[in-house]
Design an enzyme around this catalytic site. Structure first.
Site, PDB file in Angstrom:
ATOM      1  N   GLY A  29       0.815  -1.204   0.000  1.00 54.76           N
ATOM      2  CA  GLY A  29       0.000   0.000   0.000  1.00 54.76           C
ATOM      3  C   GLY A  29       0.850   1.256   0.000  1.00 54.76           C
ATOM      4  O   GLY A  29       2.080   1.208   0.116  1.00 54.76           O
ATOM      5  N   THR A  31       1.297   3.813   2.100  1.00 59.36           N
ATOM      6  CA  THR A  31       2.109   4.169   3.267  1.00 59.36           C
ATOM      7  C   THR A  31       3.295   3.211   3.403  1.00 59.36           C
ATOM      8  O   THR A  31       4.411   3.623   3.719  1.00 59.36           O
ATOM      9  CB  THR A  31       1.267   4.151   4.549  1.00 59.36           C
ATOM     10  N   ASP A  83       3.266  -2.404   8.371  1.00 57.78           N
ATOM     11  CA  ASP A  83       2.292  -2.388   7.287  1.00 57.78           C
ATOM     12  C   ASP A  83       1.311  -1.249   7.510  1.00 57.78           C
ATOM     13  O   ASP A  83       1.215  -0.690   8.608  1.00 57.78           O
ATOM     14  CB  ASP A  83       1.549  -3.730   7.248  1.00 57.78           C
ATOM     15  N   ALA A  85      -2.859   0.292   6.907  1.00 57.62           N
ATOM     16  CA  ALA A  85      -4.214  -0.187   7.202  1.00 57.62           C
ATOM     17  C   ALA A  85      -5.213   0.747   6.557  1.00 57.62           C
ATOM     18  O   ALA A  85      -4.925   1.924   6.303  1.00 57.62           O
ATOM     19  CB  ALA A  85      -4.450  -0.274   8.704  1.00 57.62           C
ATOM     20  N   GLY A  97      -6.710  -4.640   3.237  1.00 54.82           N
ATOM     21  CA  GLY A  97      -7.024  -5.337   1.992  1.00 54.82           C
ATOM     22  C   GLY A  97      -7.520  -4.440   0.887  1.00 54.82           C
ATOM     23  O   GLY A  97      -7.891  -4.928  -0.183  1.00 54.82           O
ATOM     24  N   GLY A  98      -7.493  -3.113   1.116  1.00 61.01           N
ATOM     25  CA  GLY A  98      -7.906  -2.205   0.055  1.00 61.01           C
ATOM     26  C   GLY A  98      -7.059  -2.352  -1.197  1.00 61.01           C
ATOM     27  O   GLY A  98      -7.529  -2.133  -2.315  1.00 61.01           O
ATOM     28  N   GLY A  99      -5.806  -2.745  -1.005  1.00 63.41           N
ATOM     29  CA  GLY A  99      -4.922  -2.966  -2.147  1.00 63.41           C
ATOM     30  C   GLY A  99      -4.946  -4.390  -2.664  1.00 63.41           C
ATOM     31  O   GLY A  99      -4.307  -4.695  -3.677  1.00 63.41           O
ATOM     32  N   GLU A 105      -0.572 -10.385   3.585  1.00 68.26           N
ATOM     33  CA  GLU A 105      -0.330  -9.476   4.709  1.00 68.26           C
ATOM     34  C   GLU A 105      -0.607 -10.169   6.043  1.00 68.26           C
ATOM     35  O   GLU A 105       0.147 -10.006   7.005  1.00 68.26           O
ATOM     36  CB  GLU A 105      -1.203  -8.231   4.567  1.00 68.26           C
ATOM     37  N   LYS A 123      -7.318   7.362   8.991  1.00 68.53           N
ATOM     38  CA  LYS A 123      -7.654   5.935   9.098  1.00 68.53           C
ATOM     39  C   LYS A 123      -8.188   5.559  10.480  1.00 68.53           C
ATOM     40  O   LYS A 123      -8.623   4.425  10.681  1.00 68.53           O
ATOM     41  CB  LYS A 123      -6.422   5.080   8.785  1.00 68.53           C
TER      42      LYS A 123
END
Length: 233
Positions: A29, A31, A83, A85, A97-99, A105, A123
């Site tokens: 993602g 970030t 990671d 979020a 899981g947006g990506g 992950e 977020k």
């Protein structure tokens, strides 16, 4: 600061937790990609780490920037996973899981002693569910699996569109070869019950509820960079 600057500052703060010699899970993602670029600079200066990426896209960026890589077959135990979020609640339960990389992950996060989440402060939510919940599903029996998800959610008082994720007019395919159904349930009062219900459906491979996995979140925004710790429920 704007969203991109906030992501960069959160990633920079997370980098302070990385020590030489670590085996590091590296997320996916926007970030996480900021984190990779900053990590690459430290590697070029002599930081010794080996990274396990959570997606093919992250792996490609690591190779491009010179971050040394391994995989979970060669490096099955990780010291730390970092990671992003899509949502973070006060207990540091997450929607991810947006990506589209949620399965890898979650596998990487589960292999790590600690998980740090990095994000801009947009977020942060009081209750998960504003962001549609990604559910990774087997291609076989898609209609039956969608119906089972709808039925299981309904028993928990949840309802909303279940949308097959598309890209360029075709179903989006994850790195693992699966489809993703985005479930727009809205507010999810009992995330553990929903998690259990989804896992009971044979066609569900994984879902984007990350419960009890992150112990620290580093978020950045107008108030600067903050480090949050889980509120036990």
């Amino acid at each position: 600061m704007d969203a991109k600057a906030a992501k960069t500052e959160a990633a920079r703060a997370a980098l302070a937790h990385v020590e030489s010699g670590m085996q590091l899970g590296i997320g996916s993602g926007s970030t996480a990609e900021e984190f990779v670029r900053l990590l690459a600079g430290r590697v070029a200066e002599g930081l010794r780490i080996v990274g396990v990426p959570t997606s093919e896209r992250t792996a490609a960026l690591c190779r491009e920037t010179g971050v040394p890589l391994s995989d979970l077959d060669k490096t099955p135990h990780l010291d730390l996973a970092i990671d992003g979020a899509d949502e973070i609640d006060p207990s540091l339960s997450l929607i991810k899981g947006g990506g589209g990389a949620l399965l890898r992950e979650k596998i990487v996060a589960a292999a790590a002693d600690r998980m740090i989440v990095i994000a801009d402060d947009s977020k942060l939510v009081g209750t998960l569910g504003r962001f549609p919940l990604p559910v990774e599903v087997n291609r076989f029996g898609l209609a039956a699996t969608r119906l089972a998800i709808e039925t299981a959610a309904g028993k928990l008082g949840l309802a909303g569109p279940l949308t097959l994720r598309m890209t360029n007019g075709e179903p989006f395919v994850t790195d693992g070869g699966h489809f993703i159904v985005d479930a727009s349930f809205g507010r999810i009062p009992d995330t553990r019950a929903l998690s259990n219900a989804l896992f009971a459906i044979p066609g569900v491979v994984e879902h984007g509820l990350f419960l009890g996995m992150a112990d620290t979140a580093i978020v950045a925004g107008a108030e600067g960079v903050r480090t949050l710790h889980a509120i036990q429920q």
